[in-house]
Design an enzyme around this catalytic site. Structure first.
Site, PDB file in Angstrom:
ATOM      1  N   THR A 290     -15.276  -3.897 -23.342  1.00 37.32           N
ATOM      2  CA  THR A 290     -16.535  -4.063 -24.076  1.00 37.32           C
ATOM      3  C   THR A 290     -16.482  -5.356 -24.880  1.00 37.32           C
ATOM      4  O   THR A 290     -17.518  -5.949 -25.176  1.00 37.32           O
ATOM      5  CB  THR A 290     -16.802  -2.862 -25.015  1.00 37.32           C
TER       6      THR A 290
ATOM      7  N   HIS B 158     -12.292   7.319 -19.380  1.00 38.07           N
ATOM      8  CA  HIS B 158     -12.108   5.950 -19.864  1.00 38.07           C
ATOM      9  C   HIS B 158     -10.822   5.297 -19.387  1.00 38.07           C
ATOM     10  O   HIS B 158     -10.524   4.174 -19.795  1.00 38.07           O
ATOM     11  CB  HIS B 158     -12.108   5.896 -21.394  1.00 38.07           C
TER      12      HIS B 158
ATOM     13  N   LYS C 149      -3.242  -5.587 -19.770  1.00 35.45           N
ATOM     14  CA  LYS C 149      -4.229  -6.564 -20.250  1.00 35.45           C
ATOM     15  C   LYS C 149      -3.694  -7.999 -20.148  1.00 35.45           C
ATOM     16  O   LYS C 149      -4.435  -8.963 -20.287  1.00 35.45           O
ATOM     17  CB  LYS C 149      -4.649  -6.242 -21.685  1.00 35.45           C
TER      18      LYS C 149
ATOM     19  N   LYS D 222      -7.660  -7.853 -28.340  1.00 41.54           N
ATOM     20  CA  LYS D 222      -7.772  -6.494 -27.811  1.00 41.54           C
ATOM     21  C   LYS D 222      -6.445  -5.820 -28.069  1.00 41.54           C
ATOM     22  O   LYS D 222      -5.492  -6.485 -28.498  1.00 41.54           O
ATOM     23  CB  LYS D 222      -8.074  -6.518 -26.302  1.00 41.54           C
ATOM     24  N   ARG D 223      -6.344  -4.501 -27.825  1.00 43.94           N
ATOM     25  CA  ARG D 223      -5.040  -3.871 -27.939  1.00 43.94           C
ATOM     26  C   ARG D 223      -4.052  -4.593 -27.017  1.00 43.94           C
ATOM     27  O   ARG D 223      -4.432  -5.125 -25.966  1.00 43.94           O
ATOM     28  CB  ARG D 223      -5.137  -2.391 -27.546  1.00 43.94           C
TER      29      ARG D 223
ATOM     30  N   LYS E 282     -19.280  -8.491 -25.669  1.00 45.51           N
ATOM     31  CA  LYS E 282     -19.581  -9.099 -26.979  1.00 45.51           C
ATOM     32  C   LYS E 282     -19.446 -10.616 -26.906  1.00 45.51           C
ATOM     33  O   LYS E 282     -20.291 -11.360 -27.419  1.00 45.51           O
ATOM     34  CB  LYS E 282     -18.642  -8.534 -28.052  1.00 45.51           C
TER      35      LYS E 282
END
Ligand code: 26V
Length: 797
Positions: free
Chosen positions: A642, A354, A541, A535-536, A646
């Site tokens: 993910t 992952h 990111k 998100k984290r 969504k």
């Protein structure tokens, strides 16, 4: 039909009252919301038990192969409404309660989240459990029943604070305790040899006790088990020490053992090599494998036939001791030869990778592994030697044990028959950059299974407005056959349908606006673009890129007020407690929000909000209400994502880089329905070779220079002008994640978003096409891929 419905409402109501009376011991007149929630949960749980037993019985009778999903994290979230929906009883429950004067939604909203995971990896495990149940794939999830899940985040003075999370202070109605299903798990001690065989005598032992939660699939046709282990002492209490007045010492074994399942490690950023974490990993793996072997033998099968009956999937390397532990059980306990044992292990095991981030890869010091798990250290060396012998061309620098460390990725790779990445791009990078040598030695072992999300929770449950429209348009059944959403495509040309689609989104936005008003004290315009990045918080990111662009946008608005489409920028997410750079980004966002939200000149056009404690249930509010989904990681860094799935499924458009599953989402929804920007993974690698990349990019963009200047001058931290000097210095001089290099392209893509939103016809066509074309990203498809490509299992339905 109506009759059955009213009958099921009446039966459910009777069961709720019965549980309120006899399980909760409460009289309806004095029952609290908590009592009612418990009563409803037990009434629903009763209805899961029968399909659960039937599924278990059927699996035994048919001798079907079972899947064992080993994961240190299951980020399940709330369970009540999901269970009700999958049983087909959501409306019946609501009606039954209404007749008792109780509001269903209120009860649902009181359930604490089971936050037994950090983020994507843990939530994926939860979606996969639900899809396995939906597909009738016999399976078990094995994990740890943490007393405390992921910490609760509060934002104080703009900064993240962490509080212990306590999901178990109330009764947890979904699980069954199984004190009789317990195993001993040993640590430390010595390995001796007896008649040519290794004998491990651990010096510490704990008991692993099972807690089973049934996981019901769509339609209530099948249920699997999520089995979570809780650590208990083997000796309860030292009465002799207690009688001598040594009270703390008397409780010592208990404290030691319980520490094991006390708390989820909240750092998904950097591997730290903590002994307790290693013990947790082994605790999970050992109890799971003992349970698997016990069940296999109870079926009357020979151990050599294990691969025909058990597929064991390792969710990242966290359970990678499964190989060594299975070999240990087969060799030391069951007397098998090593060569036969490893063949069996490889045939059973699969490994999902992952992350490529080097700092997150698990590497245990051999001295730690050797002292905590002395027998496993020997077996790991043996596996490594076995692999080297079998592959004489293996380069000398390749190996499981190197530089006094056990590399868990290599261990998992070598002990698995399949290794998979979680998106096409990520799988390519797993082959070319993470395991190039092992991939060459084992062609065909690395495969791709692109992630998916469950449409039951993430569309049907979270977004009843859109779900209703879909069912009215294409009929029922799409929930378990998500490709059917493609039937929505022709409707996109229908102005009436587009208006309904927009109205559903508008209703969700207005509910979110009310929630933001109530919880954040901020009045927001439901007609603004709801632009969401949740998100984290990680440097890769690039929440930083988002907030820098907010500032640039704000500056332009100040020059030309009223020029832009109003926007609400929503941020949410937790930083690992020790991740300083991420915490600084959270603070910057909150500092910037304070200044921008207070600007009367731009208030109608731009607002920023950072609701604290982002979790699964908050995602269920935000996802249906988003217009724009921010998926802006540095290309090559996000394995899949993910959340991206969504949002797009719920009709948000994506602004994103060519990273992870964004690539495939864009291919599916159509390049014209996706706001692409930024360097590709290959370009990122090239750009980094230029030591001046950041400086060059900043000098080429006046808006970016201005933004950095404002931050450096303390515009957003007036009481402490130097607060962000380090951060700004880092962008100028290092900028590993290429925020500066992608800034101009991101800014331009945001302008395209605005132009598109200003044309409602075009926007809603694009949004509806996103929903219509996201069928591929159902976790049902992903699980089918695992079943055929990795597990070799079939549906037992
Ligand atoms: C990593 C670590 C590292 C050391 C110890 C504790 C710990 C705990 C969790 C993690 C998880 C990091 C990996 C992860 O969550 N990856 C995410 O997996 C998602 C599901 O495949 C994927 O969509 C995301 O892109 C990926 O970042």
């Amino acid at each position: 039909m109506l009759d059955t419905n009213s009958a099921s409402v009446a039966a459910l109501r009777a069961d709720i009252v019965r549980h309120l009376t006899f399980t909760m011991g409460k009289d309806a007149a004095h029952a609290s919301a908590y009592d009612w929630r418990m009563a409803l949960s037990f009434a629903l749980r009763d209805r899961i038990v029968e399909p659960w037993f039937a599924a278990t019985r059927r699996t035994w009778e048919t001798g079907a192969k079972r899947v064992y999903y080993l994961s240190m994290e299951f980020l399940v979230g709330r369970m009540l409404e999901d269970a009700a929906i999958n049983l087909g009883l959501r409306d019946a429950a609501s009606e039954a309660l209404a007749g008792l004067g109780v509001d269903f939604s209120e009860l649902v909203g009181e359930e604490p989240d089971a936050a037994l995971g950090n983020g994507g990896l843990g939530r994926l495990a939860a979606c996969y459990m639900e899809s396995m149940a939906t597909l009738g794939c016999p399976g078990y999830g094995y994990g740890i029943r943490y007393e405390h899940g992921l910490f609760r985040q509060s934002i104080e003075g703009g900064e993240q604070r962490e509080q212990a999370e306590t999901w178990l202070t109330q009764r947890h109605p979904w699980e069954f305790e199984r004190p009789e299903s317990a195993y001993l798990v040993g640590f430390r001690g010595e390995v001796t040899r007896l008649a040519g065989r290794a004998v491990w005598t651990p010096s510490e032992t704990v008991r692993a006790e099972a807690h089973d939660t049934p996981v019901i699939g769509w339609g209530g046709r099948w249920a699997n088990t999520l089995r979570l282990w809780s650590a208990k002492p083997t000796t309860l209490f030292d009465l002799a020490r207690f009688n001598h007045g040594d009270y703390a010492a008397a409780a010592e074994p208990e404290t030691l053992a319980r520490t094991l399942s006390r708390v989820l490690y909240p750092d998904d950023t950097t591997f730290q090599g903590k002994e307790l974490r290693l013990k947790q990993e082994y605790f999970l793996v050992s109890s799971a494998l003992q349970d698997i072997l016990r069940r296999h033998l109870a079926g009357g099968f020979a151990l050599v036939d294990l691969p025909a009956h058990a597929a064991i999937q390792m969710n990242d390397t966290h359970p990678a001791l499964a190989g060594p532990e299975l070999i240990r059980l087969l060799v030391d306990v069951h007397g098998m030869e090593f060569a036969a044992a490893i063949e069996i292990a490889v045939a059973c095991l699969g490994y999902t990778n992952h992350t490529l981030l080097p700092e997150a890869l698990e590497r245990w010091a051999t001295y730690l592994m050797g002292s905590v798990l002395p027998r496993h250290m020997q077996i790991i060396e043996e596996i490594d030697a076995w692999h080297a012998t079998r592959h004489p061309t293996r380069p000398h620098y390749v190996g499981i044990v190197k530089h006094h460390e056990v590399r868990m990725g290599d261990l998992a790779f070598v002990t698995s028959h399949r290794v998979n990445g979680v998106s096409k791009l990520h799988t390519e990078l797993v082959k070319t950059s993470l395991f190039p040598e092992l991939d060459a030695l084992h062609p065909g072992r690395v495969v791709n299974v692109t992630n998916g999300v469950t449409p039951r929770r993430w569309l049907r449950m979270a977004n009843p407005a859109l779900s209703g429209l879909i069912t009215r348009s294409i009929g029922p059944g799409w929930e378990a056959d998500l490709d059917r959403l493609a039937a929505l495509q022709p409707f996109v040309e229908d102005a009436g349908f587009r208006a309904d689609f927009a109205a559903a989104k508008r209703a969700n936005k207005s509910a979110l606006a009310a929630w933001i008003g109530a919880t954040q004290g901020l009045t927001v315009n439901p007609d603004a673009i709801f632009d969401v990045q949740v998100k984290r918080v990680h440097e890769y990111k690039r929440q930083l890129l988002n907030i820098l662009q907010c500032i640039a946008h704000w500056q332009r608005l100040r020059d030309a007020p009223g020029s832009a489409v109003p926007r609400l920028r929503i941020f949410g997410g937790k930083a690992a407690p020790g991740y300083h750079a991420a915490k600084e980004i959270i603070r910057l966002i909150n500092d910037v929000a304070l200044v921008i939200n207070a600007d009367p000149k731009t208030r109608d056009a731009l607002q920023i909000v950072y609701p604290e404690n982002y979790n699964v249930s908050m995602a269920e509010r935000l996802v249906p209400a988003a217009d724009l989904s921010e998926q802006i990681s540095t290309a090559g860094k996000e394995a899949s994502g993910t959340g991206n799935m969504k949002f797009a499924l719920n009709g948000a458009l994506t602004i994103g880089t060519l990273d992870g599953a964004n690539v495939e989402i864009r291919d599916e929804v159509g390049t014209e329905n996706f706001f692409l920007f930024g360097l590709t993974a290959t370009e990122v690698a090239e750009r980094r070779r230029d030591p001046e990349h950041a400086r060059r990019a900043i000098l080429a963009s006046q808006p970016l220079q201005d933004v950095l200047q404002m931050i450096a001058e303390g515009r957003f931290s007036p009481g402490e002008p130097g607060r962000y000097h380090g951060l700004v210095h880092n962008i100028w001089n290092s900028d590993y994640f290429l925020v500066a290099s992608d800034f101009a392209a991101y800014d331009a893509a945001q302008a395209q978003v605005e132009a598109a939103f200003a044309e409602p016809d075009r926007w809603w066509r694009m949004a509806a096409l996103n929903t219509a074309r996201m069928g591929y990203f159902s976790s049902d498809r992903a699980i089918r891929d695992y079943m055929t490509g990795i597990w070799g299992t079939v549906s037992a339905l």
